[in-house]
Structures are given as C-alpha cells and as structure tokens.
Design a protein around this motif. Structure first.
Motif, PDB file in Angstrom:
ATOM      1  N   LEU A   1       0.679  -1.019  -0.068  1.00 31.61           N
ATOM      2  CA  LEU A   1       0.060   0.060   0.119  1.00 31.61           C
ATOM      3  C   LEU A   1       1.073   1.394   0.056  1.00 31.61           C
ATOM      4  CD1 LEU A   1      -2.776  -1.109   2.494  1.00 31.61           C
ATOM      5  CD2 LEU A   1      -2.813  -1.029   0.035  1.00 31.61           C
ATOM      6  N   SER A   2       1.978   1.087   0.789  1.00 29.79           N
ATOM      7  CA  SER A   2       2.837   2.466   0.614  1.00 29.79           C
ATOM      8  C   SER A   2       3.526   2.640  -0.473  1.00 29.79           C
ATOM      9  CB  SER A   2       4.022   2.212   1.755  1.00 29.79           C
ATOM     10  OG  SER A   2       4.922   3.289   1.582  1.00 29.79           O
ATOM     11  N   GLN A   3       4.085   1.648  -1.447  1.00 31.01           N
ATOM     12  CA  GLN A   3       4.653   1.732  -2.467  1.00 31.01           C
ATOM     13  C   GLN A   3       3.432   2.179  -3.774  1.00 31.01           C
ATOM     14  OE1 GLN A   3       7.501  -0.730  -4.288  1.00 31.01           O
ATOM     15  NE2 GLN A   3       8.438  -1.373  -1.998  1.00 31.01           N
ATOM     16  N   LYS A   4       2.163   1.655  -3.561  1.00 32.57           N
ATOM     17  CA  LYS A   4       1.245   2.239  -4.365  1.00 32.57           C
ATOM     18  C   LYS A   4       1.084   3.589  -4.222  1.00 32.57           C
ATOM     19  CE  LYS A   4      -3.665   0.898  -5.705  1.00 32.57           C
ATOM     20  NZ  LYS A   4      -3.057   0.799  -7.258  1.00 32.57           N
TER      21      LYS A   4
ATOM     22  N   TYR B   1       5.451 -15.194   0.801  1.00 27.93           N
ATOM     23  CA  TYR B   1       5.825 -15.150  -0.787  1.00 27.93           C
ATOM     24  C   TYR B   1       4.235 -15.094  -1.339  1.00 27.93           C
ATOM     25  CZ  TYR B   1       8.201 -16.250  -5.138  1.00 27.93           C
ATOM     26  OH  TYR B   1       8.505 -16.080  -6.576  1.00 27.93           O
ATOM     27  N   GLN B   2       3.683 -16.002  -0.860  1.00 27.00           N
ATOM     28  CA  GLN B   2       2.249 -16.290  -1.473  1.00 27.00           C
ATOM     29  C   GLN B   2       1.430 -15.064  -1.332  1.00 27.00           C
ATOM     30  OE1 GLN B   2       0.537 -19.236  -3.622  1.00 27.00           O
ATOM     31  NE2 GLN B   2      -0.419 -17.384  -3.721  1.00 27.00           N
ATOM     32  N   HIS B   3       1.593 -14.679   0.105  1.00 25.53           N
ATOM     33  CA  HIS B   3       0.586 -13.346   0.432  1.00 25.53           C
ATOM     34  C   HIS B   3       0.852 -12.110  -0.487  1.00 25.53           C
ATOM     35  CE1 HIS B   3      -2.427 -11.367   2.992  1.00 25.53           C
ATOM     36  NE2 HIS B   3      -1.686 -10.656   3.407  1.00 25.53           N
ATOM     37  N   LEU B   4       2.347 -11.909  -0.498  1.00 25.38           N
ATOM     38  CA  LEU B   4       2.589 -10.720  -1.336  1.00 25.38           C
ATOM     39  C   LEU B   4       2.100 -10.949  -2.681  1.00 25.38           C
ATOM     40  CD1 LEU B   4       4.380  -8.426  -2.261  1.00 25.38           C
ATOM     41  CD2 LEU B   4       6.368 -10.103  -2.665  1.00 25.38           C
ATOM     42  N   MET B   5       1.892 -12.150  -3.399  1.00 26.96           N
ATOM     43  CA  MET B   5       1.360 -12.161  -4.674  1.00 26.96           C
ATOM     44  C   MET B   5      -0.078 -11.843  -4.787  1.00 26.96           C
ATOM     45  SD  MET B   5       3.716 -12.544  -6.882  1.00 26.96           S
ATOM     46  CE  MET B   5       5.596 -12.886  -6.409  1.00 26.96           C
ATOM     47  N   ASP B   6      -0.643 -12.585  -3.790  1.00 27.21           N
ATOM     48  CA  ASP B   6      -2.325 -12.314  -3.642  1.00 27.21           C
ATOM     49  C   ASP B   6      -2.579 -10.827  -3.354  1.00 27.21           C
ATOM     50  OD1 ASP B   6      -2.349 -15.085  -4.030  1.00 27.21           O
ATOM     51  OD2 ASP B   6      -2.659 -15.535  -2.043  1.00 27.21           O
TER      52      ASP B   6
ATOM     53  N   SER C   1      -0.870  -8.353  -3.484  1.00 30.69           N
ATOM     54  CA  SER C   1      -0.251  -7.073  -4.665  1.00 30.69           C
ATOM     55  C   SER C   1      -1.330  -7.188  -5.670  1.00 30.69           C
ATOM     56  CB  SER C   1       0.987  -7.307  -5.200  1.00 30.69           C
ATOM     57  OG  SER C   1       1.372  -8.726  -5.701  1.00 30.69           O
ATOM     58  N   ARG C   2      -1.842  -8.291  -6.014  1.00 26.94           N
ATOM     59  CA  ARG C   2      -2.720  -8.412  -7.399  1.00 26.94           C
ATOM     60  C   ARG C   2      -4.130  -7.883  -6.903  1.00 26.94           C
ATOM     61  NH1 ARG C   2       0.160 -13.429  -9.005  1.00 26.94           N
ATOM     62  NH2 ARG C   2      -0.733 -14.282  -7.158  1.00 26.94           N
ATOM     63  N   LYS C   3      -4.502  -7.985  -5.757  1.00 29.73           N
ATOM     64  CA  LYS C   3      -5.724  -7.415  -5.462  1.00 29.73           C
ATOM     65  C   LYS C   3      -5.749  -5.948  -5.575  1.00 29.73           C
ATOM     66  CE  LYS C   3      -8.851  -7.137  -1.112  1.00 29.73           C
ATOM     67  NZ  LYS C   3      -8.865  -7.750   0.323  1.00 29.73           N
ATOM     68  N   HIS C   4      -4.496  -5.380  -5.134  1.00 31.38           N
ATOM     69  CA  HIS C   4      -4.362  -3.804  -5.097  1.00 31.38           C
ATOM     70  C   HIS C   4      -3.619  -3.422  -6.390  1.00 31.38           C
ATOM     71  CE1 HIS C   4      -5.845  -3.291  -1.136  1.00 31.38           C
ATOM     72  NE2 HIS C   4      -5.464  -4.293  -0.873  1.00 31.38           N
ATOM     73  N   ASP C   5      -3.814  -4.189  -7.378  1.00 32.55           N
ATOM     74  CA  ASP C   5      -3.325  -3.690  -8.732  1.00 32.55           C
ATOM     75  C   ASP C   5      -1.720  -3.250  -8.826  1.00 32.55           C
ATOM     76  OD1 ASP C   5      -5.553  -4.549 -10.214  1.00 32.55           O
ATOM     77  OD2 ASP C   5      -6.454  -2.599  -9.598  1.00 32.55           O
ATOM     78  N   MET C   6      -0.900  -3.917  -8.070  1.00 31.94           N
ATOM     79  CA  MET C   6       0.460  -3.773  -7.825  1.00 31.94           C
ATOM     80  C   MET C   6       1.247  -4.929  -8.569  1.00 31.94           C
ATOM     81  SD  MET C   6       1.593  -0.699  -7.046  1.00 31.94           S
ATOM     82  CE  MET C   6       3.164  -0.742  -6.285  1.00 31.94           C
ATOM     83  N   HIS C   7       1.684  -4.744  -9.739  1.00 38.12           N
ATOM     84  CA  HIS C   7       2.508  -5.865 -10.144  1.00 38.12           C
ATOM     85  C   HIS C   7       3.900  -6.032  -9.558  1.00 38.12           C
ATOM     86  CE1 HIS C   7       4.045  -8.547 -13.276  1.00 38.12           C
ATOM     87  NE2 HIS C   7       4.786  -7.842 -13.804  1.00 38.12           N
ATOM     88  N   VAL C   8       4.053  -7.370  -9.414  1.00 35.50           N
ATOM     89  CA  VAL C   8       5.235  -7.841  -8.618  1.00 35.50           C
ATOM     90  C   VAL C   8       6.255  -8.503  -9.670  1.00 35.50           C
ATOM     91  CG1 VAL C   8       6.363  -9.296  -6.779  1.00 35.50           C
ATOM     92  CG2 VAL C   8       4.310  -7.910  -6.373  1.00 35.50           C
TER      93      VAL C   8
END
Length: 400
Positions: free
Chosen positions: A129-132, A150-155, A157-164
């Motif tokens: 959220l901070s980087q977005k 790792y899995q939580h980061l992907m899930d 970030s996708r929910k908040h439209d931040m590509h990893v």
C-alpha cells in the motif's frame, strides 16, 4: 512490428509527442511549417529500444542517463526505486530532463534469511500500500521470504493492482515462483540458483512448460551474467576493461562503478560453476522461449563492464548468438516491452510500435536492422517523445 516485412515508402506525421498519421508518401500531406526529416526512400524507422532492467537510482544518474537516448534506448524500467527516481520520472515527463521514459519499481522487498521473521504478512500489506501510494509502477523482490509470506505478497499485490517482479527468493525454488504465480523474473540466473543448480539441460522442459502456460515474462540479462562469469575471481578482467578507450570516455561516475569490480575478488574455486552456468543460459533461455515464456531485453546496467545504452546492444548480440532471429530480438526490445506494461501496469500505455496514436519514440537507421542488427548501434537520429535528435546531437549528449 506486426511482422518482419517493412512497409516501404511511408511518411510518418508526429505532433507533440504522438504519431498522428502513417501512410504512403504519395498520399500523405505534410503540414505547413513541419520539421521535415527526409529518409529519401532509403532509410528505416524502428521503435525506440527499451531496457527493462536498469538502476538509475545511482549517483549522478541525472547526468549519465543521457547515454540511453544517445544509444537509441528511449524507455527504461528502473528496478530499485526511491524518491529521487520518482523525481527523475516526473522531470522526463515534463521535458525538463533529457533521459528515457521511466517506469520504476519501489525499494526492494525481501530479507536476508536470518531475518525472515521480520517479514510478516502485515508488513507486506503495509509495503504494498505504501509503494502504491507513493506512485511506483511495480514492486521488486530482492531477498528471501517464507513461502507463506511470498504467496501473500502475490495475492495482496494482485488485489491492489501492484505488479510484482524481480528475483526468486533464493531460500525457495523456481517451482515455488510458478506455484505462487510470480509472472515476471528479472534474471535467468535466478532460475539456476533456485532450480537448475546442477545445470542439467534435461530438467528444463517441465518447468518451462509451466512457466509458458501461466504467461510468465523473463528478462534474461545475459550481458550481466556474461560479465560476472568472466570476471569472477579474476581482477585482471576489469583491470583490462578500465584501460579500453571506450571506458575512458564514459561518465566519471560509471568509471567509478567499474573500478569497484564486484566479482574480481570472489572465491576463484566457484569460477568454473559460473562459467558453465553462463553456457547453460543458451538452453535455458531458448527452452523458456520455445515454451511460450515472453522475453524482454534487460541489462542490469550500470554494473561493472555493463555500460548504459551500449549494453542493450550487447544483449541483442547475445540473443542472436543463442539462436533468436533478428525480428524476434527486435520485438523483445520494443513491442514486447510495450505489451508488458499494457498487460501488467498501465493499460493505456502506447509505445514499442510505429503506429498511429503511439508515443513518438523512434530510431532512424541507414539500413534494415533485420539484415544487420549492428546498425542499431549507430542510429542516424533518435526521436524521443516527439523531440528530434540528429547524429550530432546524439554525440553531444555524451560529451563530458
């Protein structure tokens, strides 16, 4: 960039920063008072090139970033961001700074293995959220994390439209990266460290098929690894590079980075592995490509002996050397980069093609690059965001 056949005898009209019209020269009316660049039915236009792995967060980047444009690189992906890079990006957009268009990640996400307990799900959510909010275009993994985080980061970030994108956590595996659906990798070497450490070519296909089926993107950065493998444990390699005339002409800060010689003092007993791993890149990258993994051109510049701008042409040469066709390689450095941004970051972005409505990032070349890709190293002119720079202007960009 829709197929390898060039359109002949064309006129391109650019207004402000956008290509407005393309068509047969016999039918296109040139506006009054236009600046006319006459190719005399002999020259070729391609999209400006894109380096998808640079680090302009480094010192003096406002000065040496001109290297990219001077070498035909009109867009870059910066893969370690900070407020300075956000400011540079804005200056380029406002035409206050002569530098390529910038897409940037935020600060690295990841920990050293001994500190994994510090990287929690809540901490990941706060970082996303901070980087977005700060306005970064993407997020970059560089470090370790637990599989759960790792899995939580992907899930999340996708929910908040931040590509990893970025590295694979080296305490995990390439299979883990596939399982959590990390759709972008910044180096082919990351797959070696986490899955193919035995350098067994027979093990590539099953992973490549999974990666291709899920729509993975890969910037191999073979130029960077080639330099690593040559200089590992041998300080004389960079010593020799420092004496080259082209090195002495580089910006003083880039020469300073070269002198750091990141790998010359490493354990020489590991040198054999890295040289074999460098050779392993050919079956690895081609295997991924043949399975449908989409490739991008990236360099990791400005690490030692990987100069800004020039190194993207070195990456092109390495792609050709492993068997990619000139057209496939040109697509990686133009069309593919634009498609990547549209797919994952900004669906309104239009660059990487010579097409009406697209950003006017263009190279003027004396011959067809598909006949000889080295011609990309010496453009007769570069248009960046509608601003035209002829050969003399390009040379002036890199005069210190």
């Amino acid at each position: 960039m829709s197929d390898p056949e060039p359109l002949m005898d064309q006129t391109i009209i650019v207004k402000d920063e956008v290509i407005t019209t393309i068509g047969p020269s016999s039918t296109i009316k040139i506006p009054e008072n236009a600046c006319i660049i006459d190719g005399e039915n002999q020259k070729y236009i391609t999209p400006g090139l894109v380096d998808t792995h640079v680090h302009i967060n480094r010192s003096k980047s406002k000065e040496w970033a001109t290297y990219f444009v001077a070498n035909g690189v009109t867009t870059v992906f910066n893969l370690k961001g900070n407020k300075k890079v956000l400011s540079l990006r804005e200056s380029v957009r406002k035409k206050q700074l002569l530098a390529p268009d910038i897409y940037t990640s935020g600060p690295f996400i990841g920990m050293r293995s001994k500190n994994l307990h510090k990287l929690t799900k809540k901490g990941i959510e706060k970082e996303v959220l901070s980087q977005k909010k700060a306005g970064y275009d993407m997020m970059k993994i560089h470090g370790d994390m637990t599989l759960e985080v790792y899995q939580h980061l992907m899930d999340f970030s996708r929910k908040h439209d931040m590509h990893v994108m970025g590295h694979i956590p080296r305490n995990l595996t390439f299979q883990n990266a596939i399982d959590v659906r990390q759709l972008s990798l910044a180096h082919a070497e990351e797959m070696i460290y986490t899955q193919f450490v035995k350098l067994d070519t027979t093990t590539i296909a099953p992973y490549a098929q999974q990666a291709g089926a899920m729509g993975m993107w890969l910037a191999p950065t073979m130029t960077a690894f080639n330099t690593l493998s040559k200089s590992w444990g041998d300080p004389t390699v960079i010593d020799a590079v420092m004496e080259l005339p082209e090195t002495k002409e580089l910006h003083p800060y880039i020469q300073k980075v070269y002198k750091q010689d990141w790998y010359g003092d490493r354990d020489i007993t590991a040198r054999d592995f890295f040289q074999k791993a460098n050779t392993f890149h050919k079956p690895l990258v081609t295997g991924m490509y043949n399975a449908g993994v989409k490739l991008l051109l990236g360099t990791d510049t400005p690490m030692p002996a990987v100069p800004p701008g020039v190194s993207l042409h070195d990456e092109i040469d390495l792609m050709l050397a492993i068997g990619m066709t000139p057209y496939e390689t040109l697509k990686m450095g133009t069309y593919n980069a634009g498609l990547y941004i549209v797919t994952h970051i900004d669906d309104q972005a239009k660059f990487g093609q010579v097409k009406e409505g697209y950003r006017a990032n263009l190279l003027l070349l004396s011959s067809n690059p598909l006949d000889n890709m080295t011609i990309l190293r010496t453009p007769e002119g570069v248009m960046h965001g509608g601003s035209w720079y002829d050969d003399n202007a390009l040379k002036d960009m890199i005069t210190w």
